[in-house]
Write a protein that holds these residues in place. Structure first.
Motif, PDB file in Angstrom:
ATOM      1  N   GLU A 231     -18.926 -36.588 -78.334  1.00 13.76           N
ATOM      2  CA  GLU A 231     -20.385 -35.644 -77.341  1.00 13.76           C
ATOM      3  C   GLU A 231     -19.539 -34.380 -76.344  1.00 13.76           C
ATOM      4  O   GLU A 231     -18.132 -35.038 -76.954  1.00 13.76           O
ATOM      5  CB  GLU A 231     -21.609 -36.054 -76.580  1.00 13.76           C
ATOM      6  CG  GLU A 231     -22.898 -36.401 -77.223  1.00 13.76           C
ATOM      7  CD  GLU A 231     -23.658 -37.087 -76.394  1.00 13.76           C
ATOM      8  OE1 GLU A 231     -24.045 -36.476 -75.168  1.00 13.76           O
ATOM      9  OE2 GLU A 231     -24.692 -38.187 -76.559  1.00 13.76           O
ATOM     10  N   ASP A 232     -20.047 -34.186 -75.756  1.00 11.06           N
ATOM     11  CA  ASP A 232     -18.744 -33.124 -74.813  1.00 11.06           C
ATOM     12  C   ASP A 232     -17.911 -33.661 -74.066  1.00 11.06           C
ATOM     13  O   ASP A 232     -18.812 -34.568 -72.925  1.00 11.06           O
ATOM     14  CB  ASP A 232     -19.166 -31.593 -74.705  1.00 11.06           C
ATOM     15  CG  ASP A 232     -19.070 -30.187 -73.603  1.00 11.06           C
ATOM     16  OD1 ASP A 232     -17.480 -30.790 -74.135  1.00 11.06           O
ATOM     17  OD2 ASP A 232     -19.374 -30.060 -72.636  1.00 11.06           O
ATOM     18  N   SER A 234     -15.537 -31.708 -72.207  1.00 12.46           N
ATOM     19  CA  SER A 234     -14.963 -30.662 -71.955  1.00 12.46           C
ATOM     20  C   SER A 234     -14.151 -30.790 -69.988  1.00 12.46           C
ATOM     21  O   SER A 234     -13.589 -29.426 -69.692  1.00 12.46           O
ATOM     22  CB  SER A 234     -15.441 -29.455 -72.408  1.00 12.46           C
ATOM     23  OG  SER A 234     -17.009 -29.130 -72.078  1.00 12.46           O
ATOM     24  N   ASN A 308      -7.744 -33.057 -71.627  1.00 14.82           N
ATOM     25  CA  ASN A 308      -7.533 -31.162 -71.300  1.00 14.82           C
ATOM     26  C   ASN A 308      -7.195 -31.205 -70.324  1.00 14.82           C
ATOM     27  O   ASN A 308      -6.990 -29.060 -70.687  1.00 14.82           O
ATOM     28  CB  ASN A 308      -9.152 -31.601 -70.144  1.00 14.82           C
ATOM     29  CG  ASN A 308     -10.426 -31.654 -71.104  1.00 14.82           C
ATOM     30  OD1 ASN A 308     -10.366 -30.917 -71.820  1.00 14.82           O
ATOM     31  ND2 ASN A 308     -10.689 -32.711 -70.720  1.00 14.82           N
ATOM     32  N   PRO A 313     -10.367 -27.734 -74.586  1.00 10.82           N
ATOM     33  CA  PRO A 313     -11.828 -28.824 -75.588  1.00 10.82           C
ATOM     34  C   PRO A 313     -11.783 -28.391 -76.856  1.00 10.82           C
ATOM     35  O   PRO A 313     -12.613 -29.010 -78.036  1.00 10.82           O
ATOM     36  CB  PRO A 313     -12.173 -28.187 -74.558  1.00 10.82           C
ATOM     37  CG  PRO A 313     -12.440 -28.434 -72.989  1.00 10.82           C
ATOM     38  CD  PRO A 313     -10.863 -27.402 -73.455  1.00 10.82           C
ATOM     39  N   SER A 314     -11.995 -27.608 -77.154  1.00 11.67           N
ATOM     40  CA  SER A 314     -11.994 -25.859 -78.009  1.00 11.67           C
ATOM     41  C   SER A 314     -11.294 -26.615 -79.053  1.00 11.67           C
ATOM     42  O   SER A 314     -11.665 -26.345 -80.272  1.00 11.67           O
ATOM     43  CB  SER A 314     -11.889 -25.027 -78.103  1.00 11.67           C
ATOM     44  OG  SER A 314     -11.178 -24.277 -77.456  1.00 11.67           O
ATOM     45  N   GLN A 317     -10.884 -31.094 -79.178  1.00 12.68           N
ATOM     46  CA  GLN A 317     -12.716 -31.881 -80.420  1.00 12.68           C
ATOM     47  C   GLN A 317     -13.096 -31.809 -81.152  1.00 12.68           C
ATOM     48  O   GLN A 317     -13.733 -32.753 -81.716  1.00 12.68           O
ATOM     49  CB  GLN A 317     -13.774 -31.738 -78.595  1.00 12.68           C
ATOM     50  CG  GLN A 317     -13.311 -32.417 -77.526  1.00 12.68           C
ATOM     51  CD  GLN A 317     -14.823 -31.974 -76.429  1.00 12.68           C
ATOM     52  OE1 GLN A 317     -14.842 -32.772 -75.739  1.00 12.68           O
ATOM     53  NE2 GLN A 317     -15.842 -30.670 -76.023  1.00 12.68           N
TER      54      GLN A 317
END
Length: 605
Positions: A231-232, A234, A308, A313-314, A317
């Motif tokens: 899961e995120d 970010s 980060n 995150p893009s 992740q």
């Protein structure tokens, strides 16, 4: 000329009958998949040859370079699994069935942290970029070495304190206020050797990193960078809410030796005892549960902050998700597929570090249709790492006759403490289709390789002292965990050096697929820890993977001298019957940190 031959042969049929043996072997390159690791290796060799044409020194030695290139091609044949392509089947045909094909492979237990070891990830250069930036962040933090409370904030601690108070734990505010909140995140926390000795960050990570739960095929993962959590993450605020909820809200049902129990992750933590970890103070021992929980939260927050900071995150992740899919979630399917499609024509396959789930899936799939799959009767239910012997049903129609592991253990030298665990040894007897009896064994050596010589000695003595086994042919596939160089401290051997291992097995009348004298530089492992794991003292810089990593000659196939002679031996870290030297593995396409080792033997009986 070689360059042109490779180019022209790319379009030709790999099955044509070329009377020129050199051309035929160059022609084998046409079997390589475009874009594969093998193809890239051939392309690199071609570039070396072309460059050498433009220098006097290069022209002088071009013949030797060309021969080396031919050797690369010869050793890198990538065949289909059909009978015409597979060298196991080809050599069996050439020798009128008087050959025996064996593969051995430590398939490696699943690692829950996709970032723990340096991998070769040619498909995405962002991987190396991120990992090298993390390395620099930790080695040379500079102004990035900010106080802990700028990452794991005072508000986060207050919320954590309230949760721990609800749990009935002691207050650790004094530790936070007077010490931890003001520590620098790298130099005074991540790289604090004393903190590592106390296990205040690594202990909660070990227990809650990945939790296997009942009635689910998927484990539950703590929200952190260093596991399969998907899961995120970010921002730190997003991470903290998920981390807090994971630790304190969700009850999980797990299997223990006492049966099924249901607990929340914080309830699974264990006190840290000074008797076992003497670095911890008595004051810290008294509050070790809340103290390790706080340190675990700080540790995870720093990991998220670093990722980060060095990336976005893009980018990191999705990269992690791809790695998790290939290295973790698809590891078993990849391994099963490689065994079935590339090594499915073996007469014998020995495997190490095999889980019970893998055995079940192998039996239920194509491998189970073609092989008798024999697990040890004393399987290790806790570590779940077992040695397996697979017998081709065509070669051994009746499968296993008996397991003799107990006899081998009983033959251990009486004055030697042999460091073996349940499931490490699996020795069986079988009779082939021609009525020839065999002893076939698979063994996973301890980390330092100190069990390898006594286990082999016990196996040989078991056969010698039992009249019913004395006429059996021996095939022994093993991860010997032997090392390139000797390592002695205060006159005591710390791990097993490979040349001594060679002298030992030849002393018992055995030889190996590598011959009587194994080459110390003939490596079958190449792995090194990164900086994204709890034990930073074991981390290797990107420039030191070869010098400080586990790069050693570990895997062997043994047999009695005179019974067989080696026709062909190869190692494979690509899944394409090809080995790329100086390449860290696993990779996204090759699922283990050990190479496959295969040999074709000519029967001398």
């Amino acid at each position: 000329k070689l360059h042109n031959s490779i180019n022209s042969n790319m379009a030709r049929s790999p099955l044509s009958n070329n009377p020129d043996p050199v051309a035929a072997d160059v022609e084998a390159v046409s079997l390589v998949k475009p874009g594969s690791q093998t193809m890239r290796a051939v392309s690199r060799k071609r570039s070396q040859i072309l460059t050498s044409l433009h220098t006097p020194a290069g022209r002088k030695t071009l013949g030797m370079v060309a021969l080396a290139a031919v050797a690369v091609v010869f050793g890198s044949r990538v065949f289909s699994s059909g009978s015409r392509g597979d060298p196991m089947m080809a050599l069996k045909k050439v020798h009128d069935g008087k050959s025996l094909s064996i593969a051995t492979w430590n398939i490696a237990a699943i690692n829950n942290n996709p970032f723990e070891y340096w991998i070769t990830y040619d498909e995405n250069p962002k991987y190396s970029e991120i990992m090298e930036h993390i390395e620099k962040f930790i080695e040379y933090p500079g102004e990035k070495d900010i106080p802990v409370n700028q990452v794991f904030t005072d508000d986060m601690f207050s919320e954590l304190k309230a949760r721990m108070t609800e749990a009935g734990w002691q207050d650790v505010s004094s530790f936070w206020e007077s010490d931890f909140k003001n520590r620098k995140i790298i130099s005074e926390f991540m790289k604090d050797d004393l903190l590592g000795s106390k296990r205040l960050a690594s202990m909660p990570d070990r227990i809650t990193n990945t939790i296997n739960v009942e009635n689910s095929d998927e484990p539950v993962c703590r929200p952190t960078v260093i596991n399969m959590y998907s899961e995120d993450l970010s921002t730190l605020d997003i991470w903290w809410k998920k981390w807090e909820s994971f630790m304190f809200d969700e009850a999980l049902t797990i299997k223990t030796t006492e049966g099924e129990i249901t607990k929340k992750p914080f309830e699974m933590l264990q006190p840290i005892k000074k008797a076992k970890y003497p670095a911890i103070t008595e004051e810290e021992e008294a509050v070790s549960l809340p103290l390790q929980t706080m340190c675990g939260a700080i540790f995870d927050s720093i990991l998220v902050h670093m990722m980060n900071t060095v990336s976005t995150p893009s980018i990191w992740q999705p990269l992690k998700k791809t790695m998790v899919a290939n290295l973790n979630k698809q590891k078993v399917p990849h391994t099963l597929s490689l065994l079935a499609e590339v090594y499915g024509n073996s007469d014998i396959i020995t495997l190490q570090e095999v889980s019970s789930s893998f055995i079940d899936q192998a039996m239920a799939g194509p491998l189970g249709n073609k092989f008798w799959i024999n697990a040890p009767k004393d399987m290790d239910a806790v570590r779940d790492q077992n040695s397996v012997v697979m017998l081709n049903k065509s070669t051994f129609p009746s499968g296993k006759v008996a397991e003799i592991t107990d006899k081998v253990v009983e033959s251990f030298p009486p004055d030697v403490d042999v460091p073996v665990a349940k499931g490490d040894i699996n020795a069986i007897t079988a009779v082939d289709k021609d009525g020839v009896p065999f002893v076939i064994a698979s063994f996973h050596g301890d980390t330092n390789g100190l069990a390898t010589i006594p286990v082999n000695e016990a196996l040989v003595k078991t056969m010698e002292k039992d009249p019913s086994l004395s006429d059996h042919k021996l095939i022994f596939g093993l991860d010997a965990n032997t090392y390139e160089k000797e390592y002695v401290v205060d006159g005591k051997k710390k791990h097993q050096e490979v040349l001594e291992w060679g002298r030992s097995y030849t002393g018992f009348g055995e030889t190996s697929c590598w011959g009587d004298v194994p080459q110390p530089s003939n490596f079958t492992t190449f792995n090194a820890r990164t900086y994204l794991q709890p034990q930073l003292n074991k981390a290797c810089k990107s420039s030191e993977k070869r010098e400080k990593g586990d790069v050693n000659p570990k895997d062997f196939i043994l047999f009695k001298k005179g019974d067989f002679e080696v026709l062909k031996t190869w190692k494979d870290n690509t899944g394409e019957r090809f080995f790329i030297e100086d390449m860290a593995f696993p990779t996204l396409k090759f699922p283990s940190d050990h190479a496959v080792l295969a040999t074709v033997l000519k029967k001398n009986y």
